[in-house]
Design an enzyme around this catalytic site. Structure first.
Site, PDB file in Angstrom:
ATOM      1  N   CYS A  58       0.841  -1.206   0.000  1.00 30.92           N
ATOM      2  CA  CYS A  58       0.000   0.000   0.000  1.00 30.92           C
ATOM      3  C   CYS A  58       0.873   1.252   0.000  1.00 30.92           C
ATOM      4  CB  CYS A  58      -0.897   0.049   1.237  1.00 30.92           C
ATOM      5  SG  CYS A  58      -2.026  -1.337   1.435  1.00 30.92           S
ATOM      6  N   ASP A  59       0.299   2.329  -0.474  1.00 26.60           N
ATOM      7  CA  ASP A  59       0.939   3.639  -0.359  1.00 26.60           C
ATOM      8  C   ASP A  59      -0.143   4.707  -0.339  1.00 26.60           C
ATOM      9  OD1 ASP A  59       3.789   4.989  -0.551  1.00 26.60           O
ATOM     10  OD2 ASP A  59       2.417   6.230  -1.727  1.00 26.60           O
ATOM     11  N   SER A  60       0.070   5.752   0.471  1.00 22.86           N
ATOM     12  CA  SER A  60      -0.939   6.811   0.618  1.00 22.86           C
ATOM     13  C   SER A  60      -0.336   8.185   0.363  1.00 22.86           C
ATOM     14  CB  SER A  60      -1.539   6.790   2.030  1.00 22.86           C
ATOM     15  OG  SER A  60      -2.197   5.571   2.294  1.00 22.86           O
ATOM     16  N   GLY A  88      -3.125   3.581  -2.623  1.00 19.60           N
ATOM     17  CA  GLY A  88      -2.972   2.525  -3.618  1.00 19.60           C
ATOM     18  C   GLY A  88      -2.815   1.174  -2.936  1.00 19.60           C
TER      19      GLY A  88
END
Length: 261
Positions: free
Chosen positions: A127-129, A164
């Protein structure tokens, strides 16, 4: 039961999964985020925030998946010299005497033993924010001054928190593996309270804003400064449970298969 590997060191993501009855194994990715984005921009042109977080999530998940596969391959490689034969070091060199503890390297290898075991049932999620304010991507602030400046710009306004998600199916055929690798982005609109400078200074002094995308949390000390959201709450925390459930369903993995009894 499939084993979920979380390619993130985020305590909030881990806690969110655990609160839903899923306890993943954590293997932190080692990707260079700036390089990943630069390479993607060179290849595809300018990325919008929703695409940028997806590119990073994919890079993290696939890097961890690749490392796990390499470790499994190494574990299956033929053993070294048999007992009694000298190693490649000094002739007759012996290992630690009976009673000596493992070396730092040996202990590090042991710490990952659970994940390095049979790869039959592993699925990796990365994940990435990022927070988008007026079309501009906002990541983690570099220092307290940047965090204060960012909050003075955000207060009384709104932004979109993009997270994501990318999953990689490493299960073998016997475990129903698909070999799939896919992802999607969760986007949630966040309205921030119109707080004064003293409140901003006090929040930044807690040090929390320095460690999270957008310089705020919704599930921690920053919660009182978020007036409302439109979208998935979990996506703001850093991992959207509904979206992850949908991605796993694409791999023929029902959510209940991950939940502990």
């Amino acid at each position: 039961m499939p084993r979920l590997v979380l390619a993130s060191q985020s305590p909030a993501r881990l806690a969110t999964l655990q609160s839903a009855g899923v306890t993943p194994e954590v293997v932190v990715s080692g990707v260079d985020e700036d390089k990943v984005l630069a390479d993607a921009t060179e290849r595809f042109g300018d990325l919008d925030p929703a695409d940028a977080v997806l590119v990073l999530a994919q890079a993290k998940a696939e890097e961890v998946a690749s490392r796990l596969e390499e470790s499994w391959a190494d574990a299956e490689a033929p053993a070294g010299p048999s007992d009694g034969e000298p190693s490649d070091g000094e002739p007759g060199d012996a290992g630690p005497a009976d009673g000596d503890g493992p070396s730092d390297v040996e202990q590090a290898d042991a710490d990952q033993a659970d994940v390095d075991a049979a790869p039959v049932d592993v699925i990796v999620v990365g994940c990435d924010s990022m927070l988008e304010i007026d079309g501009t991507i906002v990541g983690k602030p570099a220092d307290a001054a940047t965090a204060r400046e960012r909050w003075r710009a955000m207060r009384g306004s709104k932004g979109v928190l993009h997270t994501g998600h990318w999953v990689v199916d490493l299960r073998d055929d016997a475990a129903g593996g698909t070999g799939g690798t896919l992802g999607s982005t969760s986007s949630t609109t966040v309205w921030f309270a119109d707080i004064d400078d003293d409140e901003i200074d006090a929040y930044v002094a807690t040090d929390e804003p320095l460690h999270v995308a957008g310089a705020f949390t919704i599930d921690g000390l920053g919660g009182p400064y978020v007036e409302r959201i439109e979208g998935d709450h979990h996506g703001v925390v850093g991992i959207s449970l509904p979206l992850l459930r949908e991605l796993l369903a694409e791999l023929n993995v029902p959510w209940r298969a991950l939940r502990e009894a």
